[in-house]
Design an enzyme around this catalytic site. Structure first.
Site, mmCIF file in Angstrom:
data_model
loop_
_atom_site.group_PDB
_atom_site.id
_atom_site.type_symbol
_atom_site.label_atom_id
_atom_site.label_comp_id
_atom_site.label_asym_id
_atom_site.label_seq_id
_atom_site.Cartn_x
_atom_site.Cartn_y
_atom_site.Cartn_z
ATOM 1 N N HIS A 208 -3.077 5.042 -1.814
ATOM 2 C CA HIS A 208 -3.598 4.169 -2.424
ATOM 3 C C HIS A 208 -4.171 3.888 -3.298
ATOM 4 C CE1 HIS A 208 -0.960 3.032 0.342
ATOM 5 N NE2 HIS A 208 -1.520 2.603 2.256
ATOM 6 N N CYS B 221 -5.100 2.784 7.023
ATOM 7 C CA CYS B 221 -5.936 3.932 6.162
ATOM 8 C C CYS B 221 -6.259 3.468 5.102
ATOM 9 C CB CYS B 221 -4.545 4.068 4.822
ATOM 10 S SG CYS B 221 -2.800 2.940 5.234
#
Length: 378
Positions: A286, A173
């Site tokens: 994130h 990711c």
């Protein structure tokens, strides 16, 4: 997952072998969800459907009106039999077994590396194209590691109906979110060195970690000791080095994934990459601080224009109001946000830039990227 009676091994020539002929396609039953049902569409399987990414697979498939003629929802023996409501339909989760992939064209995996290693090759042998969200096959030779906006050519012409199975890996990711922003600039000026600091959300550790962050937050506010089942220390109102194992070189596994995966995706073994990965008490998106050193000069205004025109990128870069990307703004969104675009004053001329990037870890960092890969298979 339930243990299999037979042992399956990944031979060195596995990915070049033709699989067994396809079985008869499975049809929708009353326990299978109806989304974009089309007789000409592929048959799908979702492995790990009860997890955070597995649930997001279903959301993205629906949002993007992904066509299919049948779908099978798979999870562990513990989760088998659960009834899940989706788009006004109820369906029953099935236990993942070696027979789960008979007649399956595309299998989306997000159930952890050990499950992918055990069942991914089985699915491929049965003729399915596996899009795997784990780290199990990312660095395996011959397995494409793909971000559709970055390196679609790595797919090598893999398509549904080509008569054999295949395996495609979804990158980490943090790598996806970083390279979505860095690649358009890399194409223009060639990145020589990249320094990344990540601020990673609970979702990267799964649904249980998200629940624990919520639970800990309530406990700490109530003056109670925090429950630490997923992480070894308090997560709420705290941050710490990423919980991945630390290697002999001092980097943790998450940091080395960014190093190795960037080189593979860019097909550039000479690019220098270093990363420091931190877990922060954010639910599902994130953030990353990215410093880039270029071979050719690239000024910040040109960089901003390049990023404005890059697919999947949203610019949030308002210096006057001090408004830049935040995890909240990108949560549950497809786009990767970029801001703080500025020249690196520590480097001579216009050979360095700093940017700040935010992206939804569950969506573009996992499920959306995998479904975009699946779309390229049609």
């Amino acid at each position: 997952m339930a243990a299999l009676s037979q042992s399956h091994h990944l031979h060195s020539n596995f990915f070049s072998r033709l699989p067994a002929p396809k079985s008869k396609p499975l049809r929708l039953s009353s326990t299978r969800v109806r989304m974009s049902l089309q007789e000409t569409g592929p048959s799908l399987a979702v492995v790990g459907v009860t997890g955070a990414v597995g649930q997001e697979f279903l959301s993205v498939l629906s949002d993007r009106d992904f066509p299919f003629r049948s779908i099978k929802l798979l999870a562990s023996k513990r989760s088998a039999g659960k009834s899940v409501s989706f788009q006004n339909h109820s369906f029953t989760v099935e236990e993942l077994t070696a027979d789960s992939f008979n007649g399956i064209d595309i299998a989306l995996f997000s159930a952890g590396g050990s499950i992918s290693k055990e069942f991914g090759p089985i699915a491929v042998e049965k003729g399915a194209i596996v899009v795997d969200n784990s780290s199990a096959f990312r660095m395996a030779e011959g397995v494409p590691l793909v971000i559709p906006e970055v390196n679609p050519d790595a797919m090598g012409g893999i398509k549904v109906g080509m008569g054999r199975g295949a395996l495609i890996a979804n990158p980490n990711c943090s790598t996806i979110i970083c390279l979505m922003a860095a690649t358009p600039l890399h194409r223009h000026a060639k990145v020589k060195r990249m320094v990344v600091s990540t601020y990673q959300a609970a979702s990267g550790a799964g649904a249980a970690a998200m629940h624990e962050l919520e639970l800990q937050t309530r406990e700490v506010l109530e003056g109670k000791p925090p429950t630490c089942n997923i992480f070894k220390q308090q997560y709420a109102f705290n941050l710490f080095s990423h919980n991945a194992p630390v290697l002999e070189n001092g980097y943790n596994e998450e940091e080395m994934k960014m190093v190795k995966e960037t080189r593979k995706i860019w097909n550039d073994m000479d690019v220098k990459v270093t990363a420091t990965c931190i877990r922060v008490p954010v639910m599902r998106a994130h953030a990353e601080s990215v410093n880039l050193q270029f071979e050719k000069p690239l000024d910040e205004d040109t960089a901003r224009e390049i990023l404005k025109n890059a697919p999947g990128i949203v610019i949030i870069d308002d210096r006057s109001s001090n408004h830049f990307p935040t995890p909240l703004e990108v949560s549950n969104k497809d786009g990767v946000a970029v801001g703080r675009i500025r020249r690196d004053l520590s480097q001579d001329g216009n050979h360095g830039l700093d940017i700040f990037v935010c992206g939804d870890q569950v969506r573009k960092g996992a499920a959306l990227n995998a479904v975009q890969i699946a779309e390229m298979l049609l």
